[in-house]
Design a protein around this motif. Structure first.
Motif, short mmCIF file in Angstrom:
data_model
loop_
_atom_site.label_atom_id
_atom_site.label_comp_id
_atom_site.label_asym_id
_atom_site.label_seq_id
_atom_site.Cartn_x
_atom_site.Cartn_y
_atom_site.Cartn_z
N SER A 7 -20.99 37.60 -33.45
CA SER A 7 -22.34 38.23 -33.53
C SER A 7 -22.30 39.65 -33.87
O SER A 7 -21.22 40.44 -33.52
N CYS A 8 -23.37 40.16 -34.53
CA CYS A 8 -23.66 41.52 -34.99
C CYS A 8 -24.89 41.97 -34.70
O CYS A 8 -25.98 41.37 -34.90
N ALA A 9 -24.80 42.77 -33.80
CA ALA A 9 -26.29 43.50 -33.32
C ALA A 9 -26.58 44.88 -34.02
O ALA A 9 -25.86 45.55 -34.43
N ALA A 10 -27.71 44.83 -34.62
CA ALA A 10 -28.31 45.71 -35.22
C ALA A 10 -29.45 46.62 -34.83
O ALA A 10 -30.47 46.27 -33.91
N SER A 11 -29.05 47.98 -34.89
CA SER A 11 -30.31 48.91 -34.33
C SER A 11 -31.37 49.13 -35.17
O SER A 11 -31.20 48.82 -36.31
N GLY A 12 -32.35 49.80 -34.88
CA GLY A 12 -33.59 50.02 -35.79
C GLY A 12 -34.44 48.85 -35.85
O GLY A 12 -34.28 47.79 -35.49
N ARG A 13 -35.75 49.42 -36.39
CA ARG A 13 -36.84 48.50 -36.36
C ARG A 13 -37.04 47.77 -37.67
O ARG A 13 -38.04 47.04 -37.86
N THR A 14 -36.13 48.11 -38.81
CA THR A 14 -36.25 47.65 -40.16
C THR A 14 -35.13 46.55 -40.18
O THR A 14 -34.91 46.38 -41.60
N PHE A 15 -34.63 45.84 -39.24
CA PHE A 15 -33.47 44.80 -39.72
C PHE A 15 -34.01 43.94 -40.66
O PHE A 15 -33.25 43.43 -41.48
N SER A 16 -35.24 43.56 -40.70
CA SER A 16 -35.69 42.08 -41.67
C SER A 16 -35.67 42.78 -43.07
O SER A 16 -35.79 41.89 -44.15
N THR A 17 -35.46 44.03 -43.32
CA THR A 17 -35.53 44.57 -44.72
C THR A 17 -34.11 44.85 -45.34
O THR A 17 -33.81 45.19 -46.47
N TYR A 18 -32.97 44.33 -44.51
CA TYR A 18 -31.56 44.44 -44.98
C TYR A 18 -31.05 43.01 -45.27
O TYR A 18 -31.16 41.95 -44.33
N SER A 19 -30.25 42.86 -46.26
CA SER A 19 -29.50 41.90 -46.29
C SER A 19 -28.14 42.11 -45.71
O SER A 19 -27.81 43.16 -45.40
N MET A 20 -27.52 41.08 -44.96
CA MET A 20 -26.41 41.10 -44.13
C MET A 20 -25.08 40.23 -44.48
O MET A 20 -25.25 39.26 -45.41
N ALA A 21 -23.98 40.85 -44.29
CA ALA A 21 -22.89 39.95 -44.60
C ALA A 21 -21.62 40.06 -43.83
O ALA A 21 -21.72 41.16 -42.78
N TRP A 22 -20.80 39.34 -43.77
CA TRP A 22 -19.60 39.41 -42.96
C TRP A 22 -18.41 39.66 -44.00
O TRP A 22 -18.28 38.84 -44.96
N PHE A 23 -17.61 40.56 -43.66
CA PHE A 23 -16.28 40.80 -44.53
C PHE A 23 -15.08 40.42 -43.46
O PHE A 23 -15.24 40.76 -42.12
N ARG A 24 -13.88 40.21 -44.05
CA ARG A 24 -12.77 40.39 -43.23
C ARG A 24 -11.66 41.05 -44.05
O ARG A 24 -11.58 41.19 -44.95
#
Length: 124
Positions: free
Chosen positions: A21-38
């Motif tokens: 899981s990844c929790a994001a702060s801020g009110r504009t989360f829906s404006t960001y593309s997200m990804a997982w790297f390793r």
């Protein structure tokens, strides 16, 4: 700005499952593309999976396709990585990343914010 905090890492046997899981702060989360790297020891950081702003487009590395599933909940400011059929080669530190750009990117340079990472260890 976005702050990202990963959780859910740990140890698993080969063939097992983990959910990151990844929790994001801020009110504009829906404006960001997200990804997982390793990043495995001694290796470069590599793209695992990405998801666009709405969650309607996802992308996977060939090595995890069919085993991992990325998803997001914009109401909760969360992104997830369900990892099934784990293999020892999946052992790495997993990082959550956010991009303010439109689209899903596989390159590290495409992402503006990073979490601290969570360790995943898969034993045979």
């Amino acid at each position: 700005q976005v702050q990202l905090v990963e959780s859910g890492g740990g140890s698993a046997q080969a063939g097992g499952s983990l959910r990151l899981s990844c929790a994001a702060s801020g009110r504009t989360f829906s404006t960001y593309s997200m990804a997982w790297f390793r990043q495995a020891p001694g290796k470069e950081r590599e793209f695992v999976s990405g998801i666009n702003r709405s969650g309607g487009t996802t992308l996977y590395a060939d090595s995890v396709k069919g085993r991992f599933t990325i998803s997001r909940d914009n109401a909760k400011n969360m992104v997830y990585l369900q990892m099934n059929s784990l293999e020892p080669e999946d052992t790495a530190v997993y990082f959550c990343a956010a991009s303010a750009r439109l689209g899903v990117f596989t390159r590290i340079a495409g992402y503006d914010y990073w979490g601290q990472g969570t360790q995943v260890t898969v034993s045979s």
